[in-house]
Design an enzyme around this catalytic site. Structure first.
Site, PDB file in Angstrom:
ATOM      1  N   LYS A  56       0.943  -1.110   0.009  1.00  0.00           N
ATOM      2  CA  LYS A  56      -0.010  -0.124  -0.198  1.00  0.00           C
ATOM      3  C   LYS A  56       0.916   1.358   0.102  1.00  0.00           C
ATOM      4  O   LYS A  56       0.654   2.116  -0.701  1.00  0.00           O
ATOM      5  CB  LYS A  56      -0.947   0.109   1.195  1.00  0.00           C
ATOM      6  CG  LYS A  56      -1.891  -1.378   1.312  1.00  0.00           C
ATOM      7  CD  LYS A  56      -2.814  -1.308   2.698  1.00  0.00           C
ATOM      8  CE  LYS A  56      -2.249  -1.294   3.801  1.00  0.00           C
ATOM      9  NZ  LYS A  56      -1.370  -2.346   4.053  1.00  0.00           N
TER      10      LYS A  56
ATOM     11  N   ARG B  98      11.470  -5.521   5.565  1.00  0.00           N
ATOM     12  CA  ARG B  98      11.324  -4.107   5.202  1.00  0.00           C
ATOM     13  C   ARG B  98      12.149  -3.313   6.357  1.00  0.00           C
ATOM     14  O   ARG B  98      12.379  -3.432   7.138  1.00  0.00           O
ATOM     15  CB  ARG B  98       9.799  -3.689   5.498  1.00  0.00           C
ATOM     16  CG  ARG B  98       9.561  -2.110   5.429  1.00  0.00           C
ATOM     17  CD  ARG B  98       8.110  -1.804   5.294  1.00  0.00           C
ATOM     18  NE  ARG B  98       7.267  -2.463   6.289  1.00  0.00           N
ATOM     19  CZ  ARG B  98       6.115  -2.233   6.581  1.00  0.00           C
ATOM     20  NH1 ARG B  98       5.177  -1.619   5.606  1.00  0.00           N
ATOM     21  NH2 ARG B  98       5.305  -2.739   7.530  1.00  0.00           N
TER      22      ARG B  98
ATOM     23  N   ARG C 148      10.408  -1.460  11.635  1.00  0.00           N
ATOM     24  CA  ARG C 148       9.226  -0.881  12.548  1.00  0.00           C
ATOM     25  C   ARG C 148       9.138  -1.593  13.537  1.00  0.00           C
ATOM     26  O   ARG C 148       9.115  -3.226  13.603  1.00  0.00           O
ATOM     27  CB  ARG C 148       7.926  -0.792  11.688  1.00  0.00           C
ATOM     28  CG  ARG C 148       7.528   0.629  11.213  1.00  0.00           C
ATOM     29  CD  ARG C 148       6.324   0.635  10.197  1.00  0.00           C
ATOM     30  NE  ARG C 148       5.336  -0.474  10.374  1.00  0.00           N
ATOM     31  CZ  ARG C 148       4.145  -0.484   9.435  1.00  0.00           C
ATOM     32  NH1 ARG C 148       4.174   0.472   8.217  1.00  0.00           N
ATOM     33  NH2 ARG C 148       3.007  -1.239   9.913  1.00  0.00           N
TER      34      ARG C 148
ATOM     35  N   ARG D 179      -1.591  -8.798  13.072  1.00  0.00           N
ATOM     36  CA  ARG D 179      -2.114  -7.945  11.996  1.00  0.00           C
ATOM     37  C   ARG D 179      -2.915  -8.618  11.119  1.00  0.00           C
ATOM     38  O   ARG D 179      -4.027  -8.222  10.574  1.00  0.00           O
ATOM     39  CB  ARG D 179      -0.896  -7.084  11.479  1.00  0.00           C
ATOM     40  CG  ARG D 179      -0.299  -6.093  12.393  1.00  0.00           C
ATOM     41  CD  ARG D 179       1.113  -5.574  12.285  1.00  0.00           C
ATOM     42  NE  ARG D 179       1.309  -5.084  10.801  1.00  0.00           N
ATOM     43  CZ  ARG D 179       2.426  -4.895  10.415  1.00  0.00           C
ATOM     44  NH1 ARG D 179       3.366  -5.643  11.028  1.00  0.00           N
ATOM     45  NH2 ARG D 179       2.580  -4.309   9.096  1.00  0.00           N
TER      46      ARG D 179
ATOM     47  N   ARG E 199     -10.611   0.765   7.977  1.00  0.00           N
ATOM     48  CA  ARG E 199     -10.130  -0.729   8.322  1.00  0.00           C
ATOM     49  C   ARG E 199     -11.138  -1.501   8.905  1.00  0.00           C
ATOM     50  O   ARG E 199     -11.019  -2.849   9.267  1.00  0.00           O
ATOM     51  CB  ARG E 199      -8.974  -0.450   9.291  1.00  0.00           C
ATOM     52  CG  ARG E 199      -7.695  -0.715   8.643  1.00  0.00           C
ATOM     53  CD  ARG E 199      -6.577  -0.725   9.640  1.00  0.00           C
ATOM     54  NE  ARG E 199      -5.552  -1.386   9.398  1.00  0.00           N
ATOM     55  CZ  ARG E 199      -4.274  -0.989   8.787  1.00  0.00           C
ATOM     56  NH1 ARG E 199      -4.119   0.381   8.292  1.00  0.00           N
ATOM     57  NH2 ARG E 199      -3.239  -1.681   8.610  1.00  0.00           N
TER      58      ARG E 199
HETATM   59  P1  AP5 Z   1       4.974  -1.746   1.934  1.00  0.00           P
HETATM   60  O1  AP5 Z   1       4.429  -0.732   0.865  1.00  0.00           O
HETATM   61  O2  AP5 Z   1       5.397  -1.012   3.078  1.00  0.00           O
HETATM   62  O3  AP5 Z   1       3.512  -2.428   2.400  1.00  0.00           O
HETATM   63  P2  AP5 Z   1       2.081  -1.755   3.208  1.00  0.00           P
HETATM   64  O4  AP5 Z   1       0.823  -2.653   2.536  1.00  0.00           O
HETATM   65  O5  AP5 Z   1       2.208  -0.320   3.196  1.00  0.00           O
HETATM   66  O6  AP5 Z   1       2.379  -2.413   4.380  1.00  0.00           O
HETATM   67  P3  AP5 Z   1       2.329  -1.979   5.968  1.00  0.00           P
HETATM   68  O7  AP5 Z   1       2.877  -3.019   7.056  1.00  0.00           O
HETATM   69  O8  AP5 Z   1       2.526  -0.639   6.532  1.00  0.00           O
HETATM   70  O9  AP5 Z   1       0.725  -2.146   6.304  1.00  0.00           O
HETATM   71  P4  AP5 Z   1      -0.304  -1.979   7.581  1.00  0.00           P
HETATM   72  O10 AP5 Z   1      -1.596  -1.929   6.937  1.00  0.00           O
HETATM   73  O11 AP5 Z   1       0.016  -3.381   8.266  1.00  0.00           O
HETATM   74  O12 AP5 Z   1       0.406  -0.911   8.187  1.00  0.00           O
HETATM   75  P5  AP5 Z   1      -0.164   0.683   8.474  1.00  0.00           P
HETATM   76  O13 AP5 Z   1       0.882   1.643   8.712  1.00  0.00           O
HETATM   77  O14 AP5 Z   1      -1.281   0.975   7.664  1.00  0.00           O
HETATM   78  O15 AP5 Z   1       5.822  -2.977   1.551  1.00  0.00           O
HETATM   79  C1  AP5 Z   1       5.979  -3.756   2.409  1.00  0.00           C
HETATM   80  C2  AP5 Z   1       7.432  -4.343   2.049  1.00  0.00           C
HETATM   81  O16 AP5 Z   1       7.284  -5.092   0.859  1.00  0.00           O
HETATM   82  C3  AP5 Z   1       8.690  -3.202   1.651  1.00  0.00           C
HETATM   83  O17 AP5 Z   1       9.791  -3.559   1.921  1.00  0.00           O
HETATM   84  C4  AP5 Z   1       8.348  -3.177   0.222  1.00  0.00           C
HETATM   85  O18 AP5 Z   1       9.515  -2.637  -0.442  1.00  0.00           O
HETATM   86  C5  AP5 Z   1       8.071  -4.497  -0.311  1.00  0.00           C
HETATM   87  N1  AP5 Z   1       7.240  -4.534  -1.530  1.00  0.00           N
HETATM   88  C6  AP5 Z   1       6.219  -3.902  -1.865  1.00  0.00           C
HETATM   89  N2  AP5 Z   1       5.545  -4.152  -2.928  1.00  0.00           N
HETATM   90  C7  AP5 Z   1       6.208  -5.136  -3.518  1.00  0.00           C
HETATM   91  C8  AP5 Z   1       6.178  -6.001  -4.504  1.00  0.00           C
HETATM   92  N3  AP5 Z   1       5.241  -5.886  -5.504  1.00  0.00           N
HETATM   93  N4  AP5 Z   1       6.900  -7.285  -4.684  1.00  0.00           N
HETATM   94  C9  AP5 Z   1       7.964  -7.410  -3.692  1.00  0.00           C
HETATM   95  N5  AP5 Z   1       8.315  -6.468  -2.583  1.00  0.00           N
HETATM   96  C10 AP5 Z   1       7.180  -5.398  -2.435  1.00  0.00           C
HETATM   97  O19 AP5 Z   1      -0.766   0.265   9.876  1.00  0.00           O
HETATM   98  C11 AP5 Z   1      -0.145   0.099  11.233  1.00  0.00           C
HETATM   99  C12 AP5 Z   1      -0.702   0.030  12.479  1.00  0.00           C
HETATM  100  O20 AP5 Z   1      -1.382   1.004  12.648  1.00  0.00           O
HETATM  101  C13 AP5 Z   1      -1.828  -1.086  12.490  1.00  0.00           C
HETATM  102  O21 AP5 Z   1      -1.629  -2.382  12.749  1.00  0.00           O
HETATM  103  C14 AP5 Z   1      -2.958  -0.592  13.329  1.00  0.00           C
HETATM  104  O22 AP5 Z   1      -2.527  -0.933  14.563  1.00  0.00           O
HETATM  105  C15 AP5 Z   1      -2.833   0.822  13.152  1.00  0.00           C
HETATM  106  N6  AP5 Z   1      -3.646   1.398  12.239  1.00  0.00           N
HETATM  107  C16 AP5 Z   1      -3.575   2.311  11.026  1.00  0.00           C
HETATM  108  N7  AP5 Z   1      -4.538   2.611  10.673  1.00  0.00           N
HETATM  109  C17 AP5 Z   1      -5.689   2.117  11.333  1.00  0.00           C
HETATM  110  C18 AP5 Z   1      -7.019   2.207  11.200  1.00  0.00           C
HETATM  111  N8  AP5 Z   1      -7.660   2.804  10.122  1.00  0.00           N
HETATM  112  N9  AP5 Z   1      -7.748   1.825  12.087  1.00  0.00           N
HETATM  113  C19 AP5 Z   1      -7.213   1.140  13.253  1.00  0.00           C
HETATM  114  N10 AP5 Z   1      -5.864   1.018  13.386  1.00  0.00           N
HETATM  115  C20 AP5 Z   1      -5.157   1.465  12.560  1.00  0.00           C
END
Ligand code: AP5
Length: 216
Positions: free
Chosen positions: A13, A127, A160, A171, A88
């Site tokens: 994402k 990552r 992270r 997660r 979410r």
């Molecule tokens: P990356 O692009 O970083 O993946 P991502 O989908 O953004 O992963 P996240 O871990 O950030 O998602 P998340 O939803 O768990 O975290 P968030 O910060 O939203 O890519 C990951 C890795 O893969 C990288 O190393 C990249 O280089 C590699 N990669 C990417 N694409 C690739 C490809 N095509 N092929 C190969 N490699 C690839 O949320 C974190 C926490 O915040 C949640 O757990 C929750 O506690 C809280 N939170 C956030 N939003 C909310 C909400 N709306 N409601 C409640 N809690 C929330």
């Protein structure tokens, strides 16, 4: 264009949001990044959110409502947004509907990044993120030129706190139980485009570009 990007942890994402922002000029809003900033600044919201995020649990809907309302008060969002990792839960999706209808806006497309769970473990544990500009790397798939330093700004790369196997398990559980129904919610409104995100980042973006060119 008003867009949502949804997908399990590590589906890409953040990686795709950076490319979409550059190509289509939308404002990228990541609730995960906003919460991590709140944690770093040791604000009340940050202190509350930390307990949940470190364990890989979703932060309560009321906290998310407050940070989204605050974000909607900033002018930049009026010209088009890309929400990354929000909504979410179905309650958050309904809340967003009310917020949008109050300002005469609507969602134009929901991008659903699809990758099998078994691929995500390696993506998450490998990552690394720039401590300053938040550029995203991977120790194998997208290493920085100098180990541990960001190619863009030279700052340190960090892992992270929730990128552990234990937190990832939780997660993924939260994603399947609480976020998958959000995709069904938008499917009923005929807004969802499923994207095969288990391809090279270049190919994933090409597919997204094709979809968004039709929406724009
Ligand atoms: P990356 O692009 O970083 O993946 P991502 O989908 O953004 O992963 P996240 O871990 O950030 O998602 P998340 O939803 O768990 O975290 P968030 O910060 O939203 O890519 C990951 C890795 O893969 C990288 O190393 C990249 O280089 C590699 N990669 C990417 N694409 C690739 C490809 N095509 N092929 C190969 N490699 C690839 O949320 C974190 C926490 O915040 C949640 O757990 C929750 O506690 C809280 N939170 C956030 N939003 C909310 C909400 N709306 N409601 C409640 N809690 C929330």
């Amino acid at each position: 264009m008003n867009l949502l990007i949804i997908g399990a942890p590590g589906t890409g994402k953040g990686t795709m949001s950076a490319l979409i922002k550059e190509e289509f000029g939308v404002v990228h809003v990541s609730t995960g990044d906003m919460l991590r900033e709140a944690i770093n600044s040791k604000s009340d919201i940050g202190n509350k959110a930390k307990e949940y995020m470190d364990k890989g649990m979703l932060v309560p809907d009321e906290i998310i409502h407050d940070i989204i309302i605050e974000r909607f008060n900033k002018d930049d969002i009026k010209n088009g947004f890309l929400f990354d990792g929000y909504p979410r839960t179905v309650a958050q999706a309904k809340d967003l509907d009310s917020i949008l209808s109050a300002c005469n806006k609507k969602i134009d497309r929901v991008l659903d990044l699809c990758v099998d769970d078994k691929v995500l473990e390696e993506r998450i544990t490998g990552r690394r993120i720039c401590s300053n500009c938040k550029a995203i790397y991977h120790i194998k798939n997208k290493p920085s030129k100098v180990i541990g330093k960001c190619d863009v700004c030279g700052s340190d790369l960090l892992q992270r706190k929730d990128d552990t196997l234990e937190a990832l398990d939780q997660r993924l559980k939260s994603y399947h139980e609480l976020t998958k129904p959000v995709i069904d919610y938008y499917k009923e409104k005929d807004l969802v485009s499923n994207i095969n995100a288990d391809q090279s980042p270049e190919k994933v973006f090409e597919d997204i570009k094709g979809i968004l060119e039709e929406v724009a």
